[in-house]
Design a protein around this motif. Structure first.
Motif, PDB file in Angstrom:
ATOM      1  N   GLU A 122       0.953  -1.839  -0.016  1.00 58.15           N
ATOM      2  CA  GLU A 122      -0.293   0.209  -0.401  1.00 58.15           C
ATOM      3  C   GLU A 122       0.817   0.856   0.026  1.00 58.15           C
ATOM      4  OE1 GLU A 122      -1.751  -0.865   4.025  1.00 58.15           O
ATOM      5  OE2 GLU A 122      -1.148   1.380   4.384  1.00 58.15           O
ATOM      6  N   TYR A 123       0.581   2.667  -0.675  1.00 56.84           N
ATOM      7  CA  TYR A 123       1.169   3.316  -0.679  1.00 56.84           C
ATOM      8  C   TYR A 123       0.681   4.542  -0.550  1.00 56.84           C
ATOM      9  CZ  TYR A 123       5.061   6.605  -2.309  1.00 56.84           C
ATOM     10  OH  TYR A 123       5.579   7.326  -2.424  1.00 56.84           O
ATOM     11  N   GLY A 124      -0.237   4.278   1.117  1.00 56.18           N
ATOM     12  CA  GLY A 124      -0.686   5.634   1.506  1.00 56.18           C
ATOM     13  C   GLY A 124      -0.598   6.468   2.095  1.00 56.18           C
ATOM     14  N   ILE A 171       8.114  18.985 -11.931  1.00 53.76           N
ATOM     15  CA  ILE A 171       6.660  18.649 -12.910  1.00 53.76           C
ATOM     16  C   ILE A 171       5.293  17.822 -12.379  1.00 53.76           C
ATOM     17  CG2 ILE A 171       7.365  16.448 -12.379  1.00 53.76           C
ATOM     18  CD1 ILE A 171       7.870  15.433 -15.092  1.00 53.76           C
ATOM     19  N   HIS A 172       5.066  17.841 -11.288  1.00 53.94           N
ATOM     20  CA  HIS A 172       4.347  17.793 -10.548  1.00 53.94           C
ATOM     21  C   HIS A 172       3.290  19.136 -10.225  1.00 53.94           C
ATOM     22  CE1 HIS A 172       3.858  13.303  -9.258  1.00 53.94           C
ATOM     23  NE2 HIS A 172       5.327  14.150  -8.779  1.00 53.94           N
ATOM     24  N   MET A 173       3.377  19.714 -10.518  1.00 56.33           N
ATOM     25  CA  MET A 173       2.826  20.900 -10.453  1.00 56.33           C
ATOM     26  C   MET A 173       2.410  21.838 -12.118  1.00 56.33           C
ATOM     27  SD  MET A 173       1.807  22.399  -7.438  1.00 56.33           S
ATOM     28  CE  MET A 173       2.466  20.672  -7.045  1.00 56.33           C
ATOM     29  N   GLY A 221      11.364   4.807 -13.881  1.00 54.06           N
ATOM     30  CA  GLY A 221      10.719   5.142 -12.598  1.00 54.06           C
ATOM     31  C   GLY A 221      10.558   4.875 -11.841  1.00 54.06           C
ATOM     32  N   PHE A 222       9.763   4.697 -10.655  1.00 56.54           N
ATOM     33  CA  PHE A 222       9.262   5.209  -9.813  1.00 56.54           C
ATOM     34  C   PHE A 222       8.355   3.718  -9.391  1.00 56.54           C
ATOM     35  CE2 PHE A 222       7.041   4.997  -5.387  1.00 56.54           C
ATOM     36  CZ  PHE A 222       7.770   5.203  -4.244  1.00 56.54           C
ATOM     37  N   SER A 223       7.468   3.800  -9.983  1.00 57.71           N
ATOM     38  CA  SER A 223       6.746   2.565 -10.536  1.00 57.71           C
ATOM     39  C   SER A 223       7.411   1.390 -11.529  1.00 57.71           C
ATOM     40  CB  SER A 223       5.305   3.269 -10.360  1.00 57.71           C
ATOM     41  OG  SER A 223       4.951   4.336 -11.810  1.00 57.71           O
ATOM     42  N   SER A 257      15.263  10.823 -10.532  1.00 56.36           N
ATOM     43  CA  SER A 257      17.279  10.936 -10.998  1.00 56.36           C
ATOM     44  C   SER A 257      17.282   9.065  -9.597  1.00 56.36           C
ATOM     45  CB  SER A 257      17.925  11.261 -10.639  1.00 56.36           C
ATOM     46  OG  SER A 257      17.233  11.728  -9.003  1.00 56.36           O
ATOM     47  N   ASP A 258      16.859   9.391  -8.706  1.00 51.73           N
ATOM     48  CA  ASP A 258      17.283   7.978  -7.747  1.00 51.73           C
ATOM     49  C   ASP A 258      16.800   6.909  -8.291  1.00 51.73           C
ATOM     50  OD1 ASP A 258      14.767   9.040  -6.980  1.00 51.73           O
ATOM     51  OD2 ASP A 258      15.899   9.112  -4.938  1.00 51.73           O
ATOM     52  N   CYS A 259      15.869   7.109  -8.634  1.00 46.98           N
ATOM     53  CA  CYS A 259      14.946   5.185  -9.055  1.00 46.98           C
ATOM     54  C   CYS A 259      15.616   4.976 -10.496  1.00 46.98           C
ATOM     55  CB  CYS A 259      13.422   5.482  -9.676  1.00 46.98           C
ATOM     56  SG  CYS A 259      12.070   6.511  -8.440  1.00 46.98           S
ATOM     57  N   SER A 284      14.750  15.746  -8.209  1.00 44.87           N
ATOM     58  CA  SER A 284      14.297  14.384  -8.439  1.00 44.87           C
ATOM     59  C   SER A 284      13.674  13.325 -10.108  1.00 44.87           C
ATOM     60  CB  SER A 284      12.228  14.345  -7.804  1.00 44.87           C
ATOM     61  OG  SER A 284      12.069  15.739  -8.774  1.00 44.87           O
ATOM     62  N   TYR A 285      12.836  14.907 -10.685  1.00 51.31           N
ATOM     63  CA  TYR A 285      12.258  14.226 -12.134  1.00 51.31           C
ATOM     64  C   TYR A 285      13.666  14.993 -13.118  1.00 51.31           C
ATOM     65  CZ  TYR A 285       8.357  12.413  -9.959  1.00 51.31           C
ATOM     66  OH  TYR A 285       7.375  11.777  -8.848  1.00 51.31           O
ATOM     67  N   GLU A 286      14.265  16.104 -13.461  1.00 52.49           N
ATOM     68  CA  GLU A 286      14.343  17.195 -14.157  1.00 52.49           C
ATOM     69  C   GLU A 286      16.196  17.612 -12.881  1.00 52.49           C
ATOM     70  OE1 GLU A 286      10.825  17.552 -16.251  1.00 52.49           O
ATOM     71  OE2 GLU A 286      11.159  19.225 -15.028  1.00 52.49           O
TER      72      GLU A 286
HETATM   73  C1  LAN Z   1       7.139  10.541  -4.898  1.00 51.01           C
HETATM   74  C2  LAN Z   1       7.637   8.800  -4.112  1.00 51.01           C
HETATM   75  C3  LAN Z   1       9.243   8.542  -4.990  1.00 51.01           C
HETATM   76  C4  LAN Z   1      10.155   9.735  -4.727  1.00 51.01           C
HETATM   77  C5  LAN Z   1      11.081   9.295  -4.060  1.00 51.01           C
HETATM   78  C6  LAN Z   1      12.214   8.727  -5.539  1.00 51.01           C
HETATM   79  C7  LAN Z   1      11.380   8.491  -3.219  1.00 51.01           C
HETATM   80  C8  LAN Z   1      12.244  10.189  -4.290  1.00 51.01           C
HETATM   81  O1  LAN Z   1      13.431   9.943  -3.746  1.00 51.01           O
HETATM   82  C9  LAN Z   1      12.010  11.590  -5.399  1.00 51.01           C
HETATM   83  C10 LAN Z   1      10.779  11.485  -5.565  1.00 51.01           C
HETATM   84  C11 LAN Z   1       9.992  10.436  -5.242  1.00 51.01           C
HETATM   85  C12 LAN Z   1       9.579   9.755  -7.228  1.00 51.01           C
HETATM   86  C13 LAN Z   1       8.144  11.527  -5.172  1.00 51.01           C
HETATM   87  C14 LAN Z   1       8.314  12.666  -6.050  1.00 51.01           C
HETATM   88  C15 LAN Z   1       6.254  13.575  -5.273  1.00 51.01           C
HETATM   89  C16 LAN Z   1       5.634  11.673  -5.363  1.00 51.01           C
HETATM   90  C17 LAN Z   1       5.897  11.347  -7.110  1.00 51.01           C
HETATM   91  C18 LAN Z   1       6.474  10.876  -4.898  1.00 51.01           C
HETATM   92  C19 LAN Z   1       6.558  11.155  -3.083  1.00 51.01           C
HETATM   93  C20 LAN Z   1       5.148  10.596  -4.205  1.00 51.01           C
HETATM   94  C21 LAN Z   1       3.308  11.060  -4.492  1.00 51.01           C
HETATM   95  C22 LAN Z   1       4.026  12.304  -4.786  1.00 51.01           C
HETATM   96  C23 LAN Z   1       3.440  12.752  -5.349  1.00 51.01           C
HETATM   97  C24 LAN Z   1       3.317  14.747  -5.818  1.00 51.01           C
HETATM   98  C25 LAN Z   1       1.762  13.242  -5.133  1.00 51.01           C
HETATM   99  C26 LAN Z   1       0.501  13.695  -5.947  1.00 51.01           C
HETATM  100  C27 LAN Z   1       0.421  15.187  -5.356  1.00 51.01           C
HETATM  101  C28 LAN Z   1       0.633  16.091  -5.485  1.00 51.01           C
HETATM  102  C29 LAN Z   1       1.562  17.623  -4.804  1.00 51.01           C
HETATM  103  C30 LAN Z   1       0.857  16.816  -7.106  1.00 51.01           C
END
Ligand code: LAN
Length: 772
Positions: free
Chosen positions: A105-107, A245-247, A478-480, A489-491, A544-546
């Protein structure tokens, strides 16, 4: 997964005709649920018939995830740390899934299910009834009742958080959309809490957005989200392509929907919506002057107050831009370009999208742009359940569509770090995991990348509109999973590290041979290195992503209110270390490949790690809680340069930081408040297995010379281990955006296993089987 259109039997006309059974007290038969893992695409299925149950037996992993008895045997009691380590692996290996990955779970975030349920509702879609029942159960199980966070009946931003308007208004709405009655005592309590906080009007921007889509609020209450920003030339410092990227990927579909001012077509006639308009505010909705409340926000939600710059911009947009300057042709152009970018995002991820916030939004955009029967809408609908996860407490929405590549890479590293990767007993498990990583590496470029002016071989960090502003990705992880397709980057680094570890492992019987098959060609390992080399920031650190594309000043435009540090990429000790250690391992194996660049990368990165240390010796962690997590990584980076306790004042300071905070029982416990406040906050429940393992690893990386404090910590890990080898779930482990917590349940296996094994090798004379 059965899909039912709203309105089909069983009849539940949006709450008008109450369902026969009381939905709040329903639960499904957990023994009928199965997790399907199709090359890393994970979905939960409810088996209706005896025949189905016969065809698809329950696995140990299913039982574990659902909190049912796994039936796993008691193991011989561990007398040594190494035996405890092996017992841990024994248990954890049972959770490996068919394709070779681990899952969990990843809640944590409490704002994800509402987006999904609202998006489905307004597009006349439904989940299956068993899914709905379990979602209702989950949301209620996370309500702040009894001793949980003051028991005021609301919900927080995340599962452990205090009640906020965001959490309460959104989850209340979700429950109502799923058929829970307003007079349910728990709902009455939740309403009381919401009204005390000022009502839904005092929610942050995302609440106002979703409730306007639903027709429970009116669009005037939403601060502008103009898609025109996407038309700004790329050189402007505030162009959205520069944002984190998320924003930008949330802003994108949000701006499309905002521009259309789209509202659920049946809002005016749907009784549940009409009732919600009465329930969510202390005053009747019809009396509310929506435009006056754009900036209303409760203190519980205002983690990052809007800057005066943003407030000024909003005034300009509302009073001048929108009424006088925003021409129809400009709107058309902006919406058109935003729509194109949405399509690129969908194409690049086969409609899975970056994360569970933008995925339901993109789904809605496709519905608006192409109608209910479009292929895009159908494919989104099929993929959305990959975010859902069932636990013993009900069904949640995961923070991503899984943790596949990340947890699998760490699992390999744990066994290797424990010195046990050569043991024949673990061979199949490790090969399987390696094959999974092989299957999940990105081997295709993004849409539009190869024809864009920024295409280059090996890749560089540049991007362009033609490439959908994506960072090059071939060779990354990627992470998933592979289909989601976003480089992290770290994944990438942690996965490559695991690959290099296994593929270079010598056969102890015949050191001229390697023990594991060369699943990865040299070329594919080099692709991954090429990607890592594009990731470094000017500072030397890694994001993280870029690499960071915009200035920290963009934080002035942070409109989300509930999160901090979200507008651009920052340097992170975690991501930086992953790249440093991987490149350094890789260089040992391939000393000639891009040697000067790799050396330069490492030197600059480690230098950044040094400057990022705080004067008290600690590093602030952004993705795990908090100083214990980052400290472990930072000290690992320093160790690659031979910088340890014996020769470095910096490392001594870091060790002192931890030793000063060791609990009586030998462990460490850190609360999520550390992340919010950026100051060490002890965990209210005392020592935590995961924090303790992180600190043990940190001290081992530091080559801290005294055994005693580490031995006490090891003892705590051993005491907390159960007879079958498992560790039980304790406090939440992860974080993002400073304020939102997220769980990493496999960390309680991965890090204790690694810590126990490394300790045994360091202090108990256990021979290293890794050929080091
Ligand atoms: C994650 C999950 C993994 C995480 C690590 C790999 C552990 C980290 O080292 C780099 C960033 C990363 C990939 C990361 C970034 C932000 C995420 C995707 C999350 C914490 C999981 C959920 C989160 C995402 C932003 C949730 C959605 C919410 C928003 C505000 C858009």
């Amino acid at each position: 997964m059965s899909v039912r259109k709203r309105g089909e039997a069983p009849k539940r006309a949006n709450g008008a005709a109450a369902p026969a059974a009381k939905p709040v007290d329903e639960r499904t038969d957990l023994t009928r649920w199965r997790l399907k893992d199709d090359r890393g695409c994970q979905t939960w299925h409810y088996l209706e018939t005896a025949e189905e149950l016969k065809q698809w037996p329950m696995t140990i992993a299913d039982r574990y995830f659902l909190g049912l008895d796994t039936g796993l045997p008691k193991l011989p009691k561990a007398k040594t740390p190494l035996q405890a380590c092996e017992n841990g692996i024994e248990f954890y290996s049972q959770l490996q899934l068919e394709p070779g990955n681990w899952a969990c779970e990843y809640g944590g975030p409490m704002f994800l299910l509402p987006g999904l349920i609202i998006a489905l509702y307004v597009t006349d879609n439904r989940l299956s009834r068993p899914e709905e029942i379990e979602i209702i159960r989950y949301i209620f199980s996370m309500q702040n009742i009894g001793s949980k966070n003051g028991g005021d009946g609301g919900w927080g931003l995340h599962v452990e958080g205090d009640s906020s308007v965001f959490g309460t208004a959104m989850n209340y709405t979700t429950l109502r959309l799923l058929g829970v009655e307003a007079h349910d005592p728990r709902m009455e309590k939740a309403r009381g809490c919401l009204h005390n906080l000022g009502g839904a009007l005092y929610g942050p921007h995302w609440t106002k957005f979703w409730l306007s889509v639903l027709g429970v609020m009116e669009w005037d209450v939403v601060n502008p989200v103009p898609p025109e920003l996407w038309l700004l030339p790329d050189w402007t410092p505030i162009s959205p392509w520069r944002w984190w990227i998320h924003m930008r990927m949330v802003f994108l579909p949000m701006s499309f929907v905002w521009s259309k001012k789209w509202v659920y077509p049946k809002a005016k006639t749907d009784p549940v919506i009409r009732q919600l308009r009465q329930e969510l505010y202390p005053t009747p909705a019809d009396d509310i002057v929506w435009a006056h409340h754009r900036n209303s926000i409760s203190v519980m939600d205002n983690y990052h107050p809007k800057s005066w710059v943003l407030n000024l911009i909003n005034v300009f947009l509302v009073l001048i831009w929108i009424p006088f300057l925003r021409s129809a042709s400009l709107i058309k152009r902006a919406e058109g370009w935003a729509w194109k970018l949405i399509q690129i995002e969908d194409a690049n991820s086969d409609y899975a999208d970056l994360a569970p916030v933008n995925s339901p939004m993109n789904f809605l955009c496709c519905f608006i742009a192409e109608g209910p029967d479009a292929v895009s809408v159908k494919r989104h609908r099929e993929r959305l359940p990959e975010f859902l996860w069932l636990s013993g407490g009900g069904m949640m929405m995961n923070g991503t569509n899984g943790v596949q590549s990340w947890d699998t890479a760490f699992s390999i590293q744990a066994v290797y770090g424990a010195g046990l990767a050569t043991k024949p007993k673990y061979r199949n498990m490790l090969i399987h995991a390696l094959e999974f990583l092989e299957d999940q590496q990105f081997v295709d470029h993004c849409v539009g990348y190869t024809t864009s002016p920024t295409y280059s071989e090996p890749p560089v960090a540049e991007t362009s509109a033609e490439a959908g502003y994506r960072h090059p990705r071939r060779g990354a992880w990627g992470f998933s999973n592979r289909l989601q397709g976003y480089v992290v980057s770290d994944c990438t680094a942690e996965a490559l590290k695991a690959v290099v570890m296994l593929q270079t492992l010598q056969d102890p019987k015949d050191p001229s041979k390697t023990l594991f098959p060369a699943v990865f060609s040299e070329e594919r390992q080099k692709w991954a290195v090429d990607i890592i080399l594009t990731m470094q920031n000017a500072s030397g650190g890694v994001s993280s992503y870029e690499p960071a594309r915009g200035s920290e000043y963009l934080e002035f435009l942070n409109a989300a209110e509930v999160f901090g540090r979200i507008m651009v990429e920052y340097d992170y000790p975690e991501c930086t270390t992953a790249c440093v250690t991987t490149l350094s391992n890789f260089q040992h194996v391939y000393p000639d490949y891009r040697a000067a660049e790799i050396r330069k990368f490492i030197t600059r990165a480690v230098q950044w790690i040094r400057t990022n240390q705080r004067s008290d010796g600690s590093w602030y962690g952004s993705w795990g809680i908090c100083f214990t997590y980052a400290g472990m990584f930072a000290l690992e980076s320093l160790a690659t340069q031979g910088e340890t306790y014996a020769n470095s004042e910096r490392v001594q300071r870091a060790c002192k930081f931890f030793l000063d905070r060791q609990n009586e029982d030998g462990g460490w416990g850190e609360s999520y408040r550390s992340c919010e406040t950026a100051e060490w906050c002890a965990h209210p429940d005392g020592s935590q297995v995961v924090n303790t393992a992180w600190v043990i690893l940190a001290l081992l990386e530091a080559h801290y010379p005294h055994k005693e404090p580490i031995a006490r910590a090891i003892k705590l890990l051993m005491q907390r281990q159960q007879a079958n080898g498992e560790w039980l779930q304790e406090g939440i482990e992860g974080v993002f955006n400073k304020s939102c917590m997220i769980s990493y349940p496999n960390y309680k296996f991965i890090f204790p296993i690694k810590a126990l094994g490394m300790y045994a090798r360091r202090f108990e004379g256990v021979e290293m089987a890794n050929g080091h």
